[in-house]
Scaffold this active site. Structure first.
Site, PDB file in Angstrom:
ATOM      1  N   GLU A 264     -34.989  -9.469 -21.330  1.00  0.00           N
ATOM      2  CA  GLU A 264     -34.279  -9.518 -22.604  1.00  0.00           C
ATOM      3  C   GLU A 264     -32.967  -8.751 -22.541  1.00  0.00           C
ATOM      4  O   GLU A 264     -32.839  -7.764 -21.808  1.00  0.00           O
ATOM      5  CB  GLU A 264     -35.119  -8.949 -23.758  1.00  0.00           C
ATOM      6  CG  GLU A 264     -36.141  -9.903 -24.326  1.00  0.00           C
ATOM      7  CD  GLU A 264     -37.529  -9.638 -23.813  1.00  0.00           C
ATOM      8  OE1 GLU A 264     -38.451 -10.388 -24.179  1.00  0.00           O
ATOM      9  OE2 GLU A 264     -37.701  -8.688 -23.033  1.00  0.00           O
ATOM     10  N   THR A 265     -32.021  -9.231 -23.319  1.00  0.00           N
ATOM     11  CA  THR A 265     -30.735  -8.572 -23.555  1.00  0.00           C
ATOM     12  C   THR A 265     -30.528  -8.543 -25.066  1.00  0.00           C
ATOM     13  O   THR A 265     -30.784  -9.539 -25.743  1.00  0.00           O
ATOM     14  CB  THR A 265     -29.590  -9.336 -22.883  1.00  0.00           C
ATOM     15  OG1 THR A 265     -29.809  -9.388 -21.468  1.00  0.00           O
ATOM     16  CG2 THR A 265     -28.242  -8.682 -23.153  1.00  0.00           C
TER      17      THR A 265
END
Length: 279
Positions: A47-48
């Site tokens: 995830e970002t």
């Protein structure tokens, strides 16, 4: 393009290399959905996140959460890691408790001497898996029939489904067929026994078919959903620890605590990389 503050944070472990990494872009106001998605693909992490000003006046900040495949309405390690980054860059909550705005709405986060913890959101879908889906997932994970105790939905934004197995050894032995699990977000967990020699009450694993890294090292949202399942059925104490990431060489530890009707999901956060990114 603008230079924006950037941190890469390790979540659910005090050792910077043994938790789940998260890329966090702050001051993300003005970024388009396409640009955020492109950067998330480029980081190639599970995830970002992108932190901006909230739309809801009750919130302290807004976070957008992207995987390499698309956006999630909620996720656990991005919630803790984003909050850690926001605080590290001088964020001050309006009240004593931090309030995050994300795709599922508002999420409460507490910050005290023990670290950060978010309140587990309610399940959007729960209950037993349909027989055909249960069999598909059992076979796709390679679970022996005798090792499967139960299978339920634990959807709290991400559409997790979870299998409860007979032993920690059965969880660690899983060898998923990702083609058979295509389109599913699947977790498996089991209680740890006295002979397991691990400082946790449960062991879990999480699989997202189609992702660049299809096994997630340590997963807050899945373990939050499992916690709601266990508490509902009286299957766990009011405070316990879940181990995750063992097969990947990680040492993730997710802390679960029940306080009244609230379930708090916490863990350590450590800044590993700090600077700026041109987006």
């Amino acid at each position: 393009m603008t230079y924006r503050p950037f941190l890469q944070v390790n979540v659910f472990s005090t050792d910077p290399l043994l938790g789940n990494p998260l890329a966090v872009v702050l001051d993300a106001d003005g970024l388009t959905d396409a640009r955020m998605a492109a950067f998330a693909r480029w980081t190639n992490l599970s995830e970002t996140t992108f932190i901006s000003k909230p739309d809801d006046p009750r919130a302290d900040y807004r976070v957008r959460i992207f995987t390499t495949l698309g956006e999630l309405p909620f996720a656990g390690h991005p919630t803790l890691g984003s909050c850690h980054a926001w605080l590290a860059k001088g964020g001050v909550p309006k009240d004593g408790e931090i309030v995050q705005q994300c795709g599922i709405g508002l999420v409460r986060i507490r910050h005290d001497a023990s670290g950060l913890a978010f309140e587990a959101p309610p399940l959007q879908r729960d209950g037993p898996l349909e027989p055909a889906l249960r069999e598909r997932v059992r076979a796709g994970l390679g679970v022996a029939v005798d090792d499967l105790l139960d299978a339920q939905w634990v959807d709290n934004g991400p559409p997790w489904l979870a299998l409860r197995l007979r032993s920690r050894a059965a969880v660690l032995a899983l060898r998923p067929d990702y083609a058979a699990l295509d389109g599913l977000m699947v977790g498996a967990f089991a209680a740890c026994g006295e002979g397991d020699a691990v400082d946790a009450a449960f062991e879990s694993r999480a699989f997202i078919a189609g992702e660049a890294a299809p096994e997630d090292p340590v997963t807050g949202s899945l373990n939050a959903g499992i916690a709601r399942w266990l508490v509902r059925e009286g299957g766990a104490p009011e405070r316990y620890v879940i181990s995750q990431g063992t097969v990947l060489g990680r040492a993730g530890r997710v802390q679960v605590e029940r306080v009244g009707d609230a379930l708090w999901i916490g863990g350590a956060c450590v800044t590993c990389i700090e600077g700026s990114v041109r987006l």
